[in-house]
Structures are given as C-alpha cells and as structure tokens.
Write a protein that holds these residues in place. Structure first.
Motif, PDB file in Angstrom:
ATOM      1  N   THR A 176       0.820  -1.208   0.000  1.00  0.00           N
ATOM      2  CA  THR A 176       0.000   0.000   0.000  1.00  0.00           C
ATOM      3  C   THR A 176       0.854   1.258   0.000  1.00  0.00           C
ATOM      4  N   GLY A 177       2.090   1.142  -0.520  1.00  0.00           N
ATOM      5  CA  GLY A 177       2.915   2.317  -0.741  1.00  0.00           C
ATOM      6  C   GLY A 177       2.460   3.060  -1.983  1.00  0.00           C
ATOM      7  N   ALA A 178       3.285   3.983  -2.464  1.00  0.00           N
ATOM      8  CA  ALA A 178       2.892   4.838  -3.582  1.00  0.00           C
ATOM      9  C   ALA A 178       2.585   4.031  -4.840  1.00  0.00           C
ATOM     10  N   ILE A 179       3.455   3.073  -5.197  1.00  0.00           N
ATOM     11  CA  ILE A 179       3.229   2.315  -6.420  1.00  0.00           C
ATOM     12  C   ILE A 179       1.999   1.426  -6.290  1.00  0.00           C
ATOM     13  N   GLY A 180       1.833   0.775  -5.152  1.00  0.00           N
ATOM     14  CA  GLY A 180       0.660  -0.056  -4.956  1.00  0.00           C
ATOM     15  C   GLY A 180      -0.629   0.735  -5.033  1.00  0.00           C
ATOM     16  N   MET A 181      -0.647   1.901  -4.395  1.00  0.00           N
ATOM     17  CA  MET A 181      -1.854   2.720  -4.412  1.00  0.00           C
ATOM     18  C   MET A 181      -2.122   3.278  -5.809  1.00  0.00           C
ATOM     19  N   LEU A 182      -1.070   3.704  -6.501  1.00  0.00           N
ATOM     20  CA  LEU A 182      -1.254   4.196  -7.866  1.00  0.00           C
ATOM     21  C   LEU A 182      -1.768   3.087  -8.772  1.00  0.00           C
ATOM     22  N   ALA A 183      -1.206   1.883  -8.621  1.00  0.00           N
ATOM     23  CA  ALA A 183      -1.689   0.764  -9.423  1.00  0.00           C
ATOM     24  C   ALA A 183      -3.172   0.509  -9.154  1.00  0.00           C
ATOM     25  N   ALA A 184      -3.577   0.617  -7.900  1.00  0.00           N
ATOM     26  CA  ALA A 184      -4.982   0.422  -7.560  1.00  0.00           C
ATOM     27  C   ALA A 184      -5.867   1.453  -8.257  1.00  0.00           C
ATOM     28  N   LEU A 185      -5.407   2.698  -8.306  1.00  0.00           N
ATOM     29  CA  LEU A 185      -6.193   3.750  -8.950  1.00  0.00           C
ATOM     30  C   LEU A 185      -6.309   3.508 -10.458  1.00  0.00           C
ATOM     31  N   PHE A 186      -5.202   3.137 -11.090  1.00  0.00           N
ATOM     32  CA  PHE A 186      -5.249   2.872 -12.529  1.00  0.00           C
ATOM     33  C   PHE A 186      -6.104   1.640 -12.829  1.00  0.00           C
ATOM     34  N   ALA A 187      -5.988   0.601 -11.996  1.00  0.00           N
ATOM     35  CA  ALA A 187      -6.759  -0.618 -12.229  1.00  0.00           C
ATOM     36  C   ALA A 187      -8.255  -0.356 -12.075  1.00  0.00           C
ATOM     37  N   ARG A 188      -8.612   0.427 -11.065  1.00  0.00           N
ATOM     38  CA  ARG A 188     -10.032   0.731 -10.902  1.00  0.00           C
ATOM     39  C   ARG A 188     -10.553   1.534 -12.084  1.00  0.00           C
ATOM     40  N   SER A 297      -9.335  10.848 -14.805  1.00  0.00           N
ATOM     41  CA  SER A 297      -9.745   9.477 -14.498  1.00  0.00           C
ATOM     42  C   SER A 297      -8.922   8.876 -13.369  1.00  0.00           C
ATOM     43  N   VAL A 298      -7.723   9.410 -13.148  1.00  0.00           N
ATOM     44  CA  VAL A 298      -6.890   9.040 -12.005  1.00  0.00           C
ATOM     45  C   VAL A 298      -6.402  10.320 -11.347  1.00  0.00           C
ATOM     46  N   ASP A 299      -6.643  10.453 -10.056  1.00  0.00           N
ATOM     47  CA  ASP A 299      -6.171  11.622  -9.299  1.00  0.00           C
ATOM     48  C   ASP A 299      -5.250  11.143  -8.182  1.00  0.00           C
ATOM     49  N   PRO A 300      -3.916  11.316  -8.350  1.00  0.00           N
ATOM     50  CA  PRO A 300      -2.978  10.807  -7.353  1.00  0.00           C
ATOM     51  C   PRO A 300      -2.683  11.772  -6.216  1.00  0.00           C
ATOM     52  N   ARG A 301      -3.236  12.965  -6.254  1.00  0.00           N
ATOM     53  CA  ARG A 301      -2.824  13.996  -5.289  1.00  0.00           C
ATOM     54  C   ARG A 301      -3.076  13.624  -3.832  1.00  0.00           C
ATOM     55  N   PRO A 302      -4.127  12.862  -3.494  1.00  0.00           N
ATOM     56  CA  PRO A 302      -4.281  12.477  -2.083  1.00  0.00           C
ATOM     57  C   PRO A 302      -3.158  11.598  -1.546  1.00  0.00           C
ATOM     58  N   LEU A 303      -2.299  11.075  -2.417  1.00  0.00           N
ATOM     59  CA  LEU A 303      -1.191  10.241  -1.961  1.00  0.00           C
ATOM     60  C   LEU A 303      -0.020  11.067  -1.438  1.00  0.00           C
ATOM     61  N   VAL A 304      -0.038  12.380  -1.637  1.00  0.00           N
ATOM     62  CA  VAL A 304       1.063  13.240  -1.211  1.00  0.00           C
ATOM     63  C   VAL A 304       0.888  13.602   0.259  1.00  0.00           C
ATOM     64  N   ALA A 305       1.851  13.170   1.082  1.00  0.00           N
ATOM     65  CA  ALA A 305       1.794  13.474   2.515  1.00  0.00           C
ATOM     66  C   ALA A 305       2.175  14.915   2.795  1.00  0.00           C
ATOM     67  N   ALA A 306       3.188  15.417   2.102  1.00  0.00           N
ATOM     68  CA  ALA A 306       3.661  16.780   2.321  1.00  0.00           C
ATOM     69  C   ALA A 306       4.606  17.168   1.206  1.00  0.00           C
ATOM     70  N   THR A 307       4.761  18.468   1.031  1.00  0.00           N
ATOM     71  CA  THR A 307       5.770  19.022   0.133  1.00  0.00           C
ATOM     72  C   THR A 307       6.789  19.735   1.007  1.00  0.00           C
ATOM     73  N   ILE A 308       8.034  19.312   0.924  1.00  0.00           N
ATOM     74  CA  ILE A 308       9.074  19.774   1.837  1.00  0.00           C
ATOM     75  C   ILE A 308      10.166  20.518   1.086  1.00  0.00           C
ATOM     76  N   ALA A 309      11.034  21.171   1.842  1.00  0.00           N
ATOM     77  CA  ALA A 309      12.167  21.891   1.265  1.00  0.00           C
ATOM     78  C   ALA A 309      13.347  20.951   1.069  1.00  0.00           C
ATOM     79  N   LEU A 310      14.278  21.374   0.235  1.00  0.00           N
ATOM     80  CA  LEU A 310      15.457  20.561  -0.075  1.00  0.00           C
ATOM     81  C   LEU A 310      16.227  20.219   1.201  1.00  0.00           C
ATOM     82  N   GLU A 311      16.280  21.157   2.140  1.00  0.00           N
ATOM     83  CA  GLU A 311      17.028  20.938   3.376  1.00  0.00           C
ATOM     84  C   GLU A 311      16.398  19.876   4.282  1.00  0.00           C
ATOM     85  N   GLU A 312      15.144  19.515   4.027  1.00  0.00           N
ATOM     86  CA  GLU A 312      14.457  18.524   4.854  1.00  0.00           C
ATOM     87  C   GLU A 312      14.563  17.103   4.305  1.00  0.00           C
TER      88      GLU A 312
END
Length: 344
Positions: A176-188, A297-312
C-alpha cells in the motif's frame, strides 16, 4: 545552485554545485517538484543493489520523479521548448543499440538512469540538465505536483497493463505504498475489482478512504479467487505469496524490490500455468499516466503526505518525518527556495 548530495551510506547534505549548462541535445529545467522514492531511500542507506555492482557510486545526486519548466536549450534543440512545463523519462538509452532501436531503451546495457546510476545527476536540485529526447510535455491543465507523480504513475500503469485485468476481474495488489496505491487507482479506472493487502495502519486507512473493493492485512485476507496479483511490496516473502494466491492461468506482476533475494518456485509457475512479468521503469507508461491525470480518471494527489524543502530531504530519507504530514505515502520536494508547507 543548491543540490542534495549523497556522500556515503546514511550521509546526505545540501551542497552548492556548479549550475548546469545545456550541452548539444539537452535542455535545462528549473525544477519545481521532485518525488522522494523508495529507490532514493535505498541509495541513501546503501542497500541499493547498484551500489554493490558498481553501476552507482558516491557522491551521488538523486531524484528521478520530477516536473519543471524548461529555461534554456542546447545546440540542436528547438527553442519552442523554453517555458514548457515538462517531466522526463528516467531511463535514457544510448539510442544506437538493438534494444534502443526496437523501443526497449529502458533496458539498454549502456543506459543512464537519471539520479540513480552514475552519469546524469538527479533532480533533487534547483536545476536539471536532461536530453530533449527524454522529455514529455505536460498539458497546461497539469500542475507541477501532478507532473512529479507521472513517473511513479507510469510504473504503476505498466504494472496494471501487464496484469491485464478485464473489467470485473479481481486484482489483488500486495503493498500500500505509492506504487501499490497508484496501481490500484489505474486498475479501478480500467474497470477491475481492486483489493489491496498491506500492514501499515496509516496506509491501510488511507486506502480504505478511496472505496476500493477490499483493503486487507495478511491475517484478514479472504480466500477469494484472484485473477491477477501485483507485488508492489519490498518484502522478500511476498513474491512467493503472490504466486500462491493467484488463480491457475492467472497473471502475477513483480514491480517491488526487496533488499534481499526472494525465492519463487518455478514449478508452481509451470503447474499453475501462470504468466509472470517483471516491470523495470515507467518509460512506456508515461504517456498513459499523463493522459489519465489530465482527464481526471486518475487523481494521485491524495497520496502526497507533504511538500518539503530541499534541506528537509536528508531527514526524510533517514526516516525522520516532519511534524505535520498527511496520511499519504509520497513526499514531494520543492527545491527552489519557496516555503512549501504541508499538502492538503
């Protein structure tokens, strides 16, 4: 310019590095967003197999899931690219060998893998130099967040296409990481009945909010006939489990990579008449991922936990997450000195 540099196992820092200049056939991209991937984590920890085979070495500049705007072009490149928002193929072949000429540049023996194998510095930097032949233009309706999710989306879409679930068939995705969840969205989106199996409570909770047909742990997984199984995990035990679970004459797709070897009994493949497919890279899936994001038909944006800076980034690679993050498995980076904050 500033760039993240991996200097050794468990060591990363933001350094001032020379600003790239476009060589013939290249463009310079002002990087807007970059995804942090499991491969980046393995490069950071030193577990990545390329570090042991000599394909990669420290110091190394990672980052291969990206989007940005072309700011300059090298000799022989159409200036019309300037100002276009783009993403790019991670796999960059030589362009001359039999594999490249037959459309299989992602397995070219002399390929570069941007930000992964030695040769081309990655996108966790303010600017990036890439061959124009690797670019994919993004529609005006797509922002940089969606653009940076195209590369993992292309991997997921290739996995779903290889699993080939017909509408109404039951697909089980392990992980249920990013690739698994994305695959689920495309498959649905393709009409499959999608189930996921995982173990991380937060990821399982997020998966449940998407309304898939089933979200399970190993202990709760029901004994249903699985027409196809995608292993998108990093567990050495799950490749064999995928083969055990799939229906005879079904399809198993392997895209996850464990840190240690996995064991699969090929007698089971033969006696169950199972088709097995390995997936390396997003190349052939990039146009389809862009189209699916663009038409909604596929919206992956809910999979993003946060947008961080380069220093983080170094802290995140080491498993130390920011205080305020969403439930998604994916971190994006804004490397160009903006104040990113948490993505809703």
């Amino acid at each position: 310019m500033r760039a993240l540099v991996l200097t050794g196992p468990g060591k990363a820092e933001v350094q001032d590095v020379p600003t790239p200049v476009a060589a013939a056939g290249q463009v310079i991209v002002d990087v807007e967003r970059v995804g942090v991937c499991g491969t980046d984590v393995e490069l950071f920890t030193g577990e990545m197999s390329y570090l042991h085979t000599g394909a990669s070495s420290y110091p190394l500049r990672p980052g291969h899931e990206w989007a940005g705007v072309v700011s300059s072009t090298g000799e022989g490149v159409d200036a019309a690219w300037i100002g276009r928002r783009v993403t790019g193929d991670t796999m960059i072949g030589c362009g001359r060998c039999r594999r490249c000429l037959s459309g299989r540049h992602h397995v070219c023996p002399d390929r570069h893998e941007l930000g992964i194998r030695d040769g081309l510095p990655g996108a966790l930097a303010e600017q990036l130099a890439v061959p124009v032949t690797s670019l994919h233009a993004l529609p005006d309706t797509m922002d940089a967040t969606l653009g940076a999710l195209v590369e993992p989306g292309g991997n997921a879409l290739r996995s779903v296409n290889a699993a080939a679930p017909a509408p109404g068939e039951r697909l089980l995705i392990l992980g249920t990481g990013a690739i698994g969840m994305l695959a689920a969205l495309f498959a649905r989106a393709a009409g499959a009945r999608v189930h996921l199996m995982g173990h991380d409570p937060a990821q399982l909770h997020l998966a449940a909010t998407f309304g898939f047909d089933g979200v399970w742990t190993r202990d709760t997984l029901p004994a249903l006939p699985w027409d196809a199984v995608i292993d998108a995990s990093n567990s050495p035990a799950l490749p064999a489990l995928a083969l055990d679970l799939v229906e005879p004459a079904g399809r198993v797709v392997y895209i996850g990579l464990a840190g240690t070897p996995s064991t699969v009994d090929t007698r089971d493949i033969v006696l169950k008449d199972v088709t097995t497919v390995g997936i390396l890279g997003a190349s052939a899936g990039l146009p389809g991922a862009i189209a699916a994001y663009a038409d909604g038909s596929v919206d992956p944006r809910p999979l993003v936990a946060a947008t961080i800076a380069l220093e983080e980034v170094a802290a995140v690679l080491g498993g130390h997450l920011p205080d305020r993050v969403g439930p998604g498995p994916k971190f994006l980076v804004a490397p160009r000195r903006e104040r990113p904050g948490v993505t809703p």
